[in-house]
Write a protein that holds these residues in place. Structure first.
Motif, short mmCIF file in Angstrom:
data_model
loop_
_atom_site.label_atom_id
_atom_site.label_comp_id
_atom_site.label_asym_id
_atom_site.label_seq_id
_atom_site.Cartn_x
_atom_site.Cartn_y
_atom_site.Cartn_z
N LYS A 187 0.66 -12.26 14.54
CA LYS A 187 -0.70 -12.67 14.18
C LYS A 187 -1.73 -11.83 14.94
CE LYS A 187 -0.17 -17.47 12.76
NZ LYS A 187 -0.58 -18.86 13.03
N ALA A 188 -1.47 -11.56 16.21
CA ALA A 188 -2.39 -10.74 17.00
C ALA A 188 -2.46 -9.32 16.44
CB ALA A 188 -1.95 -10.72 18.46
N LEU A 189 -1.33 -8.78 16.00
CA LEU A 189 -1.32 -7.44 15.41
C LEU A 189 -2.10 -7.41 14.10
CD1 LEU A 189 2.32 -6.10 15.93
CD2 LEU A 189 0.28 -5.62 17.29
N ILE A 228 0.36 -10.52 22.92
CA ILE A 228 -0.52 -9.41 23.26
C ILE A 228 -1.95 -9.93 23.20
CG2 ILE A 228 -0.65 -8.55 20.89
CD1 ILE A 228 -0.78 -5.70 22.16
N GLY A 229 -2.76 -9.49 24.15
CA GLY A 229 -4.16 -9.91 24.16
C GLY A 229 -4.82 -9.59 25.48
N PRO A 230 -6.11 -9.90 25.58
CA PRO A 230 -6.83 -9.67 26.83
C PRO A 230 -6.36 -10.64 27.90
CG PRO A 230 -8.24 -10.80 25.25
CD PRO A 230 -6.97 -10.45 24.53
N GLU A 233 -6.78 -0.31 12.53
CA GLU A 233 -5.73 0.73 12.43
C GLU A 233 -5.60 1.55 13.71
OE1 GLU A 233 -3.60 1.50 9.86
OE2 GLU A 233 -4.28 -0.33 8.89
N GLU A 234 -6.73 1.92 14.31
CA GLU A 234 -6.68 2.76 15.51
C GLU A 234 -6.03 2.01 16.68
OE1 GLU A 234 -9.66 5.14 18.54
OE2 GLU A 234 -10.49 4.16 16.77
N THR A 235 -6.44 0.75 16.87
CA THR A 235 -5.87 -0.06 17.94
C THR A 235 -4.38 -0.29 17.70
OG1 THR A 235 -7.99 -1.16 18.25
CG2 THR A 235 -6.06 -2.26 19.17
N LEU A 236 -4.03 -0.55 16.46
CA LEU A 236 -2.63 -0.77 16.10
C LEU A 236 -1.78 0.45 16.44
CD1 LEU A 236 -0.93 -3.00 14.89
CD2 LEU A 236 -1.36 -2.05 12.64
N GLY A 237 -2.30 1.64 16.20
CA GLY A 237 -1.59 2.87 16.54
C GLY A 237 -1.36 2.99 18.04
N LEU A 238 -2.38 2.65 18.82
CA LEU A 238 -2.26 2.70 20.28
C LEU A 238 -1.24 1.68 20.78
CD1 LEU A 238 -6.04 3.07 21.17
CD2 LEU A 238 -4.29 4.85 21.30
N LYS A 270 -5.06 0.04 28.50
CA LYS A 270 -6.45 -0.06 28.04
C LYS A 270 -6.58 0.45 26.61
CE LYS A 270 -8.87 -0.17 32.31
NZ LYS A 270 -10.11 -0.79 32.55
N VAL A 271 -7.40 -0.27 25.83
CA VAL A 271 -7.73 0.12 24.47
C VAL A 271 -9.24 -0.04 24.33
CG1 VAL A 271 -7.47 -0.44 22.03
CG2 VAL A 271 -5.50 -0.61 23.54
N HIS A 272 -9.94 1.05 24.03
CA HIS A 272 -11.40 1.03 23.88
C HIS A 272 -12.07 0.43 25.11
CE1 HIS A 272 -10.59 2.15 19.78
NE2 HIS A 272 -10.03 0.99 19.52
N GLY A 273 -11.58 0.74 26.29
CA GLY A 273 -12.17 0.27 27.53
C GLY A 273 -11.81 -1.16 27.90
N GLN A 274 -11.04 -1.84 27.07
CA GLN A 274 -10.63 -3.22 27.38
C GLN A 274 -9.15 -3.23 27.72
OE1 GLN A 274 -10.56 -6.03 24.12
NE2 GLN A 274 -10.86 -7.75 25.51
N GLN A 275 -8.82 -3.94 28.79
CA GLN A 275 -7.42 -4.04 29.19
C GLN A 275 -6.70 -5.08 28.33
OE1 GLN A 275 -6.25 -5.76 33.04
NE2 GLN A 275 -5.10 -3.86 33.36
N LEU A 276 -5.57 -4.67 27.78
CA LEU A 276 -4.72 -5.59 27.02
C LEU A 276 -3.43 -5.80 27.79
CD1 LEU A 276 -4.99 -4.42 23.29
CD2 LEU A 276 -6.12 -6.34 24.38
N LEU A 277 -2.88 -6.98 27.63
CA LEU A 277 -1.60 -7.31 28.24
C LEU A 277 -0.59 -7.53 27.12
CD1 LEU A 277 -3.81 -8.13 30.37
CD2 LEU A 277 -2.15 -9.73 31.24
N LEU A 278 0.55 -6.91 27.24
CA LEU A 278 1.62 -7.07 26.26
C LEU A 278 2.78 -7.76 26.96
CD1 LEU A 278 2.77 -4.38 23.75
CD2 LEU A 278 4.33 -6.01 24.71
N GLY A 279 3.05 -8.98 26.54
CA GLY A 279 4.13 -9.76 27.14
C GLY A 279 5.42 -9.59 26.36
N TYR A 280 6.49 -9.30 27.08
CA TYR A 280 7.77 -9.09 26.42
C TYR A 280 8.91 -9.53 27.31
CZ TYR A 280 8.12 -4.90 29.36
OH TYR A 280 8.19 -4.03 30.43
N SER A 281 10.07 -9.62 26.73
CA SER A 281 11.27 -9.93 27.47
C SER A 281 12.37 -9.04 26.92
CB SER A 281 11.64 -11.41 27.28
OG SER A 281 12.74 -11.74 28.08
#
Length: 107
Positions: free
Chosen positions: A18-20, A85-87, A25-30, A61-72
């Motif tokens: 849902k977050a994706l 994934i999110g701020p 498109e640009e953010t998704l590529g990053l 960072k994406v467009h100057g904002q830090q994102l956190l990607l949680g995974y296991s």
């Protein structure tokens, strides 16, 4: 989304998908580039402690904002679970709320 990349089977949670869907498109590529980096080296993130010790978090960072990607990930099984994934705002609170769901998905 689930699939196999570099011999590692990748699974995504509904929350992650849902977050994706909300990303341009640009953010998704990053984000996809960062996912590739995690697949290449799952220890790129930081493993959390306590009741969320199953979670690893990769910050970028994406467009100057830090994102956190949680995974296991499970090395013995070559499984990677992309969970969230999110701020930073409310990221860990939301992760703790979904802990049981995330652990159930990884069984």
């Amino acid at each position: 989304m689930s699939g196999e990349q570099n011999g590692i089977e990748v699974f995504t949670s509904r929350v992650f998908e849902k977050a994706l869907d909300k990303m341009d498109e640009e953010t998704l590529g990053l984000v996809e580039d960062e996912i590739e980096a995690i697949i290449d080296n799952p220890e790129i993130g930081t493993q959390k402690k306590g009741d969320i010790s199953y979670l690893w978090v990769h910050k970028f960072k994406v467009h100057g904002q830090q994102l956190l990607l949680g995974y296991s990930w499970h090395e013995g099984e070559l499984h990677l679970y992309l969970l969230n994934i999110g701020p930073h705002e409310n990221f860990y609170r939301d992760v703790k709320k979904r802990r049981k769901t995330d652990l159930k998905m990884m069984k």
